[in-house]
Scaffold this motif. Sequence first.
Motif, PDB file in Angstrom:
ATOM      1  N   ALA A   1      31.818  36.431  26.360  1.00  0.00           N
ATOM      2  CA  ALA A   1      31.581  36.084  24.961  1.00  0.00           C
ATOM      3  C   ALA A   1      32.678  36.635  24.049  1.00  0.00           C
ATOM      4  CB  ALA A   1      30.217  36.616  24.517  1.00  0.00           C
ATOM      5  N   GLU A   2      33.404  37.645  24.524  1.00  0.00           N
ATOM      6  CA  GLU A   2      34.421  38.278  23.672  1.00  0.00           C
ATOM      7  C   GLU A   2      35.822  37.768  23.965  1.00  0.00           C
ATOM      8  OE1 GLU A   2      33.850  42.472  24.359  1.00  0.00           O
ATOM      9  OE2 GLU A   2      31.707  42.338  23.906  1.00  0.00           O
ATOM     10  N   VAL A   3      35.926  36.811  24.886  1.00  0.00           N
ATOM     11  CA  VAL A   3      37.247  36.308  25.250  1.00  0.00           C
ATOM     12  C   VAL A   3      37.639  35.163  24.316  1.00  0.00           C
ATOM     13  CG1 VAL A   3      38.538  35.087  27.057  1.00  0.00           C
ATOM     14  CG2 VAL A   3      37.020  36.987  27.651  1.00  0.00           C
ATOM     15  N   GLU A   4      38.901  35.147  23.891  1.00  0.00           N
ATOM     16  CA  GLU A   4      39.378  34.060  23.033  1.00  0.00           C
ATOM     17  C   GLU A   4      40.499  33.310  23.720  1.00  0.00           C
ATOM     18  OE1 GLU A   4      40.253  35.406  19.020  1.00  0.00           O
ATOM     19  OE2 GLU A   4      38.627  36.890  19.234  1.00  0.00           O
ATOM     20  N   GLU A   5      40.562  32.014  23.426  1.00  0.00           N
ATOM     21  CA  GLU A   5      41.633  31.202  23.973  1.00  0.00           C
ATOM     22  C   GLU A   5      42.844  31.311  23.050  1.00  0.00           C
ATOM     23  OE1 GLU A   5      40.440  27.277  25.141  1.00  0.00           O
ATOM     24  OE2 GLU A   5      42.501  26.538  25.187  1.00  0.00           O
TER      25      GLU A   5
ATOM     26  N   GLY B   1      49.259  19.727  29.442  1.00  0.00           N
ATOM     27  CA  GLY B   1      49.070  19.922  30.867  1.00  0.00           C
ATOM     28  C   GLY B   1      49.181  21.353  31.343  1.00  0.00           C
ATOM     29  N   LYS B   2      49.416  22.268  30.412  1.00  0.00           N
ATOM     30  CA  LYS B   2      49.540  23.672  30.843  1.00  0.00           C
ATOM     31  C   LYS B   2      48.185  24.335  30.946  1.00  0.00           C
ATOM     32  CE  LYS B   2      53.723  24.456  28.404  1.00  0.00           C
ATOM     33  NZ  LYS B   2      53.916  24.886  27.051  1.00  0.00           N
ATOM     34  N   GLU B   3      48.120  25.354  31.764  1.00  0.00           N
ATOM     35  CA  GLU B   3      46.901  26.129  31.879  1.00  0.00           C
ATOM     36  C   GLU B   3      46.654  26.883  30.582  1.00  0.00           C
ATOM     37  OE1 GLU B   3      44.529  27.040  34.487  1.00  0.00           O
ATOM     38  OE2 GLU B   3      45.197  25.039  35.056  1.00  0.00           O
ATOM     39  N   PRO B   4      45.439  26.846  30.073  1.00  0.00           N
ATOM     40  CA  PRO B   4      45.183  27.640  28.865  1.00  0.00           C
ATOM     41  C   PRO B   4      45.265  29.135  29.154  1.00  0.00           C
ATOM     42  CG  PRO B   4      43.175  26.598  29.664  1.00  0.00           C
ATOM     43  CD  PRO B   4      44.288  26.120  30.542  1.00  0.00           C
ATOM     44  N   GLU B   5      45.636  29.904  28.117  1.00  0.00           N
ATOM     45  CA  GLU B   5      45.699  31.361  28.263  1.00  0.00           C
ATOM     46  C   GLU B   5      44.611  31.995  27.412  1.00  0.00           C
ATOM     47  OE1 GLU B   5      49.707  32.485  27.271  1.00  0.00           O
ATOM     48  OE2 GLU B   5      50.459  30.814  28.476  1.00  0.00           O
ATOM     49  N   PHE B   6      44.203  33.180  27.839  1.00  0.00           N
ATOM     50  CA  PHE B   6      43.086  33.830  27.176  1.00  0.00           C
ATOM     51  C   PHE B   6      43.404  35.288  26.888  1.00  0.00           C
ATOM     52  CE2 PHE B   6      41.627  30.437  29.829  1.00  0.00           C
ATOM     53  CZ  PHE B   6      40.812  29.725  28.968  1.00  0.00           C
ATOM     54  N   THR B   7      42.733  35.794  25.860  1.00  0.00           N
ATOM     55  CA  THR B   7      42.867  37.219  25.576  1.00  0.00           C
ATOM     56  C   THR B   7      41.483  37.829  25.403  1.00  0.00           C
ATOM     57  OG1 THR B   7      43.035  36.746  23.204  1.00  0.00           O
ATOM     58  CG2 THR B   7      45.102  36.999  24.431  1.00  0.00           C
ATOM     59  N   TRP B   8      41.411  39.110  25.729  1.00  0.00           N
ATOM     60  CA  TRP B   8      40.192  39.871  25.489  1.00  0.00           C
ATOM     61  C   TRP B   8      40.602  41.116  24.692  1.00  0.00           C
ATOM     62  CZ3 TRP B   8      38.469  44.674  28.006  1.00  0.00           C
ATOM     63  CH2 TRP B   8      37.181  45.035  27.592  1.00  0.00           C
ATOM     64  N   HIS B   9      40.196  41.179  23.469  1.00  0.00           N
ATOM     65  CA  HIS B   9      40.588  42.261  22.567  1.00  0.00           C
ATOM     66  C   HIS B   9      42.102  42.467  22.596  1.00  0.00           C
ATOM     67  CE1 HIS B   9      36.496  43.098  21.647  1.00  0.00           C
ATOM     68  NE2 HIS B   9      36.193  43.393  22.890  1.00  0.00           N
ATOM     69  N   GLY B  10      42.818  41.345  22.512  1.00  0.00           N
ATOM     70  CA  GLY B  10      44.272  41.412  22.421  1.00  0.00           C
ATOM     71  C   GLY B  10      44.985  41.512  23.758  1.00  0.00           C
ATOM     72  N   LYS B  11      44.239  41.837  24.816  1.00  0.00           N
ATOM     73  CA  LYS B  11      44.881  41.953  26.127  1.00  0.00           C
ATOM     74  C   LYS B  11      44.670  40.668  26.922  1.00  0.00           C
ATOM     75  CE  LYS B  11      42.745  45.933  26.419  1.00  0.00           C
ATOM     76  NZ  LYS B  11      42.078  47.101  26.935  1.00  0.00           N
ATOM     77  N   PRO B  12      45.602  40.345  27.832  1.00  0.00           N
ATOM     78  CA  PRO B  12      45.448  39.107  28.589  1.00  0.00           C
ATOM     79  C   PRO B  12      44.175  39.117  29.444  1.00  0.00           C
ATOM     80  CG  PRO B  12      47.548  40.194  29.095  1.00  0.00           C
ATOM     81  CD  PRO B  12      46.796  41.102  28.186  1.00  0.00           C
ATOM     82  N   ALA B  13      43.543  37.953  29.533  1.00  0.00           N
ATOM     83  CA  ALA B  13      42.367  37.795  30.388  1.00  0.00           C
ATOM     84  C   ALA B  13      42.583  36.564  31.262  1.00  0.00           C
ATOM     85  CB  ALA B  13      41.111  37.633  29.537  1.00  0.00           C
TER      86      ALA B  13
END
Length: 991
Positions: free
Chosen positions: A731-735, A743-755
């Motif tokens: 719930a705390e992860v942002e795209e 076509g690229k893989e989406p990237e995610f962050t969790w409190h500013g850090k990569p997820a």
Amino acid sequence: MSQAKAVADSHDQPAFRYNAATAQKIELKWQKRWDEEGTFWAANVDGDLTDGKQEHAGSKTPYFVIDMFPYPSGKGLHVGHPLGYIATDVVSRYHRMKGENVMHALGFDAFGLPAEQFAVQTGQHPRVTTEQNIANMRRQLHRMGLSFDDRRSFATIDPEYMRWTQWIFSKIYDAWYDPEYQRADGGVGSARPISELITKFKSGKMDIPGHQEGTWDSMSAAEQADVLNEYRLAYISKSPVNWAPGLGTVLANEEVTAEGRSERGNFPVFQKELKQWSMRITAYGHRLIEDLDTIDWPDKVKMMQKNWIGESHGASVDFEVKTTDGIKDMEVYTTRPDTLFGATFSVVSPEHDLLAYVPAQWEAGIPESWKGGFETPRDAVKEYRRIAESKTAKDRVADNGEKTGIFTGLYATNPITGAQLPIFTADYVLMDYGTGAIMAVPGGDQRDYDFATKYGLPVIYTVKPLPDSGDDLSNYEGSAPFVSHDGIVINSSVDSTHVGGVALDINGQRVDDAVQTVIAWLEEQHIGKGTVSYRLRDWLFSRQRYWGEPFPIVYDDNDVPYLLPDSMLPVNLPEVPDYSPRTFDPEDSESSPEAPLSRNDDWVYVTLDLGDGPRRYHRDTNTMPNWAGSCWYYMRYIDPKNSKNLVDPAEYDYWLGPDHNKTAGKSGGVDLYVGGVEHAVLHLLYARFWHKVLYDLGYVSSSEPFHKLFNQGYIQAYAYTDERGQYVPAAEVEEVPGSGENGKEPEFTWHGKPAFREFGKMGKSLKNIVTPDDMYDTYGADTFRLYEMSMGPLSESRPWNIRNVVGSMRFLQRLWRNVINEDTGEVSVTENSPDGKTLKVLNRTIAEVTVEMENMRPNTAISKLIVLNNHLTTLDSVPRAAVEPLILMLSPIAPHIAEELWNRLGHDESLAHTPWPVADEKYLGVENVTAVVQVKGKVRGKLEVSPDIDPEELEKLALALPAVQDRLGGKPPRKVIVKAPKIVSVVPAVK
RNA sequence: GCGCGCGUGGCGGAAUGGUAGACGCGCUAGCUUCAGGUGCUAGUGAGCGCAAGCUCGUGGGGGUUCAACUCCCCCCGCGCGCACCA
């Protein structure tokens, strides 16, 4: 604040907007009203459950729709669980609006392992924790607005329910399968009361196995019990069973995985000779396959049941084996008796009785590879058996293909050729399939071929490819067996010196005919017969657990079993000092089960009068498996309080009997049964078996329990890990904005850090659980229901994506706004008639949505409702005559908001039984249609034309189009296909 | 290995021989707003083009057809079931 949250938030919004707070208010209000008014009560034909408020049941068509019996887990629900419940609720509500009497109820499957384990952990009685879990589950489900008839709910642990589970057991116990009985439905073979068998024994109509004719009355009770035990449909088996020391209980074959481990807990399972209850489900093998044709189930599930039952047609053939103890019969089972001439050796399973006669010495000239390095055949066989025994059932398969075996020193006489065939023992032959002995035909079977190659045994081909197949036997000789059925029999006649000779390789006879020929010959010679074999084993029915139904069986001091009379039911569970199972080291195959019920002597030892005066007995201390309660619950919904019958026969006929409505057809049974595919061969096979026994014995009138089965997909979920691989709260992860495009893989962050995203189940350990309660708080139950129904086809699994829920909320908000002024809260519809365009859209929507609902496609139904609603949004004022049908059509999916709007529009009654809208034909035949003009299959133009345009006229118009003229290049078209008024397809002349 | 199912935009999906991408999410622009968000309006498969429009496009290859996501054959990938059952 996340976007999703903001939509639902009431802050800074118009006073009367539809948001989470409004939803909450109206949902609770309507749930209360439905409860108070008994809106969803299904009306029985007679008795206490006739519903005074509705028309009498008899005048309405019944429709029976249920979910698979839920197990009240201690963990509570997540949003994946209720998908099927919402789907059946939508169907139920839709059928009520079609004027049908809808049976929709939910009970709880509350015995079983997890409840017991949870109780052991928390130190509370399983009944306490189970009832808490049920209460929590009821609350979560009730808040969803599911339209169950709550008067019909129960749990398998209720003593009154358990009484009837035990009663069914007693009927099964007190029955045998008469394979010759002519059933009223035209079939042959039926369960019959055991008393009929006893009559046959007494009268001499049937031989008493192992006893003299006509001696029944002179046999002891124990002897009689032993004989009857061989016939009863529930019987005490003394054969190897699946024993899981780590679980402390025995298990059914269906509960053991392909790896030879327990499905629950993944503990090793050992074969152990124990006295256990079994159910003779194999007697029903053929009917369980045959009757699949009468029910509307997914092909996949039918196929899984067929494979599990594994019916195969073949022949048993007697081979004679010379031993030091005289000539012994060895019966083999084969599906290819036509290949008898190709049998060059024989294989028996390591458990086979024949191995008692292995000779003391090897003969001269036996190849070393056959001996396995042993001095004598007895040593070799003994050691081979020891190794085989130590392997779990599926270890044997582990090395896949590589066959091991040992020569036994014995020879069998091929009854058709007189040839002496060496007998091997090998673990690729299983004791519990067929006869545990095979004739090996390396020319026609891959396994036999592999074995023959390894041990240098001769290969004889008895079938060659069909002449017109382009195939030739030389393609096989020396490299492979010819296994196909499509072939011509060769090398299959005996010389005239052999008694009763037969030839199969004459007149170019093909395999299928040769099978018939040889079976007839075998039967004529009394050395074999056509038989049917099943992969299905009898159902191991006892468990060494506390939390299950006790058996209604007691034993006298000689261990002769007695069935308790109906008047002594239910047999309730005793209080015991410790209800946890006795478990062992999971690898300890020497251990034996210990039943928790044996821990209370006051309960175990009883003095009863079973008709011959008070005597001392001891109770059976096993309990029934979890499946028992779920085998028959559906029929109890009809008549949950009946203390005289399992279910009243008249009520049964009305709700589930054959031809009770247009849906269920001849098989009768539940009209719609929704659940996961994981029960394809467990619950669904057991329930069909019990049902057929009850049907044979005349307690129910339909031959199948569930007419239509629908497997819903699963809701899956994304889970996220951080750089160390630890799960982080989803719930705390942002795209990362824009990261998933092109076509690229989406990237995610969790409190500013990569997820990092992964995909799978929803679970606590994955930190991605979303609960229904979360949904009620943020959006309301209607949005939740709407979202789950709009995600995609019900049958497919798909990912839960919380971000998308907002779309469902917006739809409801727009609908609300079309009826209610957000600022004043006043109803804002106009009483004026809808304009022509609106009538067209409305009626087309009604027609299409009705079709979608009939076919259980709520996702496409919703999209069409949205289109209609979006159209209404474009109008200056929304006509009542257009929005009311929209509300009715939405009501099965989002019932609370629909009831609220319906009510505000001036209707006092609940819309639950308001007739479903019917499209007005005159608005469906539209005055103009778009005709598509194609050139070489590509769209090149469109024409607005009358629907009844003359095809020649349409062709003229189409050819006149500039875009068409250009492509024809001045030449006349080669061909023009006109499907007026929709399509004109022009084929230009070839260049 | 055998059997079954599936493969469509950035995402969930729609279309079962007849206008590919309905509907929703996201995204872009505009309006509303102090602002963000909500709400509203429009646009949104890719490429070329100011535009009209053109070309390409439903895992890959081939076929049937006036017309194929849809039917047939071969291959690839994913999922499920069964797996020494004689």
